[in-house]
Design an enzyme around this catalytic site. Structure first.
Site, PDB file in Angstrom:
ATOM      1  N   ASP A  65      -1.142   6.656   6.778  1.00  0.00           N
ATOM      2  CA  ASP A  65      -2.088   5.644   6.109  1.00  0.00           C
ATOM      3  C   ASP A  65      -1.961   4.898   7.421  1.00  0.00           C
ATOM      4  O   ASP A  65      -1.444   3.770   7.830  1.00  0.00           O
ATOM      5  CB  ASP A  65      -1.974   5.033   4.857  1.00  0.00           C
ATOM      6  CG  ASP A  65      -3.148   3.456   4.603  1.00  0.00           C
ATOM      7  OD1 ASP A  65      -3.878   3.959   4.993  1.00  0.00           O
ATOM      8  OD2 ASP A  65      -2.979   3.000   3.303  1.00  0.00           O
ATOM      9  N   TRP A  98       0.845  -0.710  -0.122  1.00  0.00           N
ATOM     10  CA  TRP A  98      -0.032   0.131  -0.164  1.00  0.00           C
ATOM     11  C   TRP A  98       0.696   1.461  -0.551  1.00  0.00           C
ATOM     12  O   TRP A  98       0.456   2.400  -0.687  1.00  0.00           O
ATOM     13  CB  TRP A  98      -1.279   0.073   0.569  1.00  0.00           C
ATOM     14  CG  TRP A  98      -2.191  -1.029   0.795  1.00  0.00           C
ATOM     15  CD1 TRP A  98      -1.966  -2.268   1.452  1.00  0.00           C
ATOM     16  CD2 TRP A  98      -3.310  -1.229   0.115  1.00  0.00           C
ATOM     17  NE1 TRP A  98      -3.165  -2.929   1.098  1.00  0.00           N
ATOM     18  CE2 TRP A  98      -3.883  -2.383  -0.065  1.00  0.00           C
ATOM     19  CE3 TRP A  98      -3.633  -0.684  -1.348  1.00  0.00           C
ATOM     20  CZ2 TRP A  98      -4.820  -2.905  -0.879  1.00  0.00           C
ATOM     21  CZ3 TRP A  98      -4.357  -0.118  -1.859  1.00  0.00           C
ATOM     22  CH2 TRP A  98      -5.378  -1.739  -1.768  1.00  0.00           C
ATOM     23  N   LYS A 136     -12.596  -1.602   7.241  1.00  0.00           N
ATOM     24  CA  LYS A 136     -11.694  -3.012   8.700  1.00  0.00           C
ATOM     25  C   LYS A 136     -12.015  -2.538   9.943  1.00  0.00           C
ATOM     26  O   LYS A 136     -12.709  -3.293  10.148  1.00  0.00           O
ATOM     27  CB  LYS A 136     -10.013  -2.546   8.510  1.00  0.00           C
ATOM     28  CG  LYS A 136      -9.941  -2.837   6.568  1.00  0.00           C
ATOM     29  CD  LYS A 136      -8.464  -2.342   6.343  1.00  0.00           C
ATOM     30  CE  LYS A 136      -8.371  -1.936   4.748  1.00  0.00           C
ATOM     31  NZ  LYS A 136      -8.527  -2.981   4.498  1.00  0.00           N
TER      32      LYS A 136
HETATM   33  N1  PMP Z   1      -3.928   1.330   2.349  1.00  0.00           N
HETATM   34  C1  PMP Z   1      -4.375   0.650   3.221  1.00  0.00           C
HETATM   35  C2  PMP Z   1      -2.878  -0.077   4.623  1.00  0.00           C
HETATM   36  C3  PMP Z   1      -5.254  -0.731   2.763  1.00  0.00           C
HETATM   37  O1  PMP Z   1      -5.415  -1.155   3.472  1.00  0.00           O
HETATM   38  C4  PMP Z   1      -5.916  -0.600   1.841  1.00  0.00           C
HETATM   39  C5  PMP Z   1      -6.959  -1.493   1.397  1.00  0.00           C
HETATM   40  N2  PMP Z   1      -6.897  -2.663   1.502  1.00  0.00           N
HETATM   41  C6  PMP Z   1      -5.987   0.650   0.983  1.00  0.00           C
HETATM   42  C7  PMP Z   1      -4.798   1.970   1.431  1.00  0.00           C
HETATM   43  C8  PMP Z   1      -6.854   1.376  -0.076  1.00  0.00           C
HETATM   44  O2  PMP Z   1      -8.204   1.251   0.393  1.00  0.00           O
HETATM   45  P1  PMP Z   1      -9.745   1.742  -0.234  1.00  0.00           P
HETATM   46  O3  PMP Z   1      -9.914   0.728  -1.054  1.00  0.00           O
HETATM   47  O4  PMP Z   1     -10.605   2.340   0.938  1.00  0.00           O
HETATM   48  O5  PMP Z   1      -8.730   2.752  -1.342  1.00  0.00           O
END
Ligand code: PMP
Length: 361
Positions: A172, A102, A196
């Site tokens: 994040d 991510w 989550k």
């Molecule tokens: N950052 C992290 C740490 C994630 O786990 C995720 C989704 N699994 C995201 C960003 C992206 O999130 P979204 O699908 O809401 O854009």
């Protein structure tokens, strides 16, 4: 009927009490004869919900008064571009830590806007550890320092807050916000999608210091993505995802009833320790992540072969344990054990793992 335990990484399990309350008031909210999803976001009833959600979030995270809280659509990934668009200002360089998938995606996106310096990189270590901060490259004079506190796919979580000096820290926390108390004042910007630990997909929380809010967005930044525009409009510049917002509120109330974030932290620690301890005592299951950085939220592990992993997923589903397949980029098994996962769910998973090893080990 076997009870189902949902180990999905997100959208993920929501506390059963929250689901029950949402169910109870689904058709008739506050005796209005309609669902909350059918009423105007500008109605006094919905505005009161939105205000209460912010109050509860501020209480739980002890958010200082000089921080703004925004509830934005678009998921966490939208922030990958929204953050540089809003925070770059007069700077031309940004510092990023790559600790997993991510933060890697966030780096790719930020490169559209600025010169990104990866000051620490876990990629050469197969994302099994994070280089110590003493080895990070210099990031003085950069717009901000960005990192992902918990890497959902690689199961790697920071166990400290990086020292960014006078450079604002941007984090994040999509997969671990609200899983433990944090000191908000250490950050310039914190963000997390909801699906989550916070509720259902559709809404993303952004907590931003007043100081960072003063930065001037890039000229081409759409109004929807301007933090100041969203703040001026109380996160209702367009029609917000009202049902996700409401669900967030129910989860926050549930968290308060559970004893707040310290209680959640203790419970999460116990759940993760149990699972890692079991894995470490059984060679059949392998987790190679540096013990200092093992995620309390996403426990990843491998079995001796892909065929066994596939069988494990199949059998676990039959036993009512769903969502254990690892992310498609890394394979293996992943048990996401966010706030809503009761300790009993982890106990049952461990018993399943014991039995699976007995039959196949
Ligand atoms: N950052 C992290 C740490 C994630 O786990 C995720 C989704 N699994 C995201 C960003 C992206 O999130 P979204 O699908 O809401 O854009």
């Amino acid at each position: 009927m076997t009870q189902t335990y949902n180990f999905n990484a997100g959208p993920a399990m929501i506390p059963v009490e929250v689901m029950q309350k949402a169910h109870d008031e689904f058709l008739d909210w506050q005796n209005m004869g309609v669902s909350i999803m059918e009423i105007s976001h500008r109605s006094k009833e919905f505005i009161e919900v939105a205000k209460q959600v912010e109050r509860d979030l501020r209480d739980l995270l002890v958010i200082p008064d000089d921080y703004h809280v925004l509830f934005l659509p678009g998921g966490a990934r939208t922030q990958f571009s929204t953050i540089p668009m809003n925070l770059l200002d007069k700077y031309d360089r940004i510092a990023y830590v790559r600790s997993g998938l991510w933060s890697g995606y966030a780096i790719d996106e930020a490169r559209c806007y600025a010169d990104v310096k990866v000051v620490a990189d876990a990629e050469p270590f197969n994302y099994l550890t994070i280089p110590p901060q003493t080895e990070w490259q210099d990031f003085e004079d950069m717009a901000y320092l960005y990192y992902a506190d918990n890497e959902t796919v690689h199961g790697l979580e920071f166990n400290y807050v990086p020292d960014a000096g006078h450079v604002p820290l941007v984090v994040d926390m999509s997969s671990n916000l609200l899983s433990r108390p944090i000191d908000v004042s250490q950050y310039g910007l914190i963000y997390a999608c909801a699906q989550k630990n916070i509720g259902m997909a559709g809404i993303t929380i952004v907590i931003i210091s007043d100081e960072l809010m003063q930065r001037k967005p890039l000229a081409a930044t759409p109004n929807m993505f301007r933090y100041q525009v969203q703040a001026d409009n109380e996160s209702m510049y367009n029609t917000p995802p009202t049902y996700s917002w409401y669900m967030t509120g129910l989860v926050l109330q549930w968290l308060k009833q559970q004893g707040g974030l310290s209680a959640m932290a203790e419970r999460n620690q116990r759940k993760a320790e149990k699972l890692y301890q079991f894995i470490d005592q059984h060679d059949f299951y392998q987790n190679k992540v540096d013990h200092d950085f093992r995620s309390r939220m996403n426990v990843v592990f491998q079995l001796p072969s892909v065929a066994l992993e596939n069988d494990f997923v199949k059998q676990s589903e039959k036993a009512g344990l769903i969502g254990l397949k690892g992310h498609r980029c890394v394979g293996g098994i992943r048990a996401s054990i966010y706030n809503a996962m009761p300790e009993k769910g982890v106990d049952i998973l461990i018993e399943f793992m014991r039995e699976f090893e007995r039959q196949h080990g």
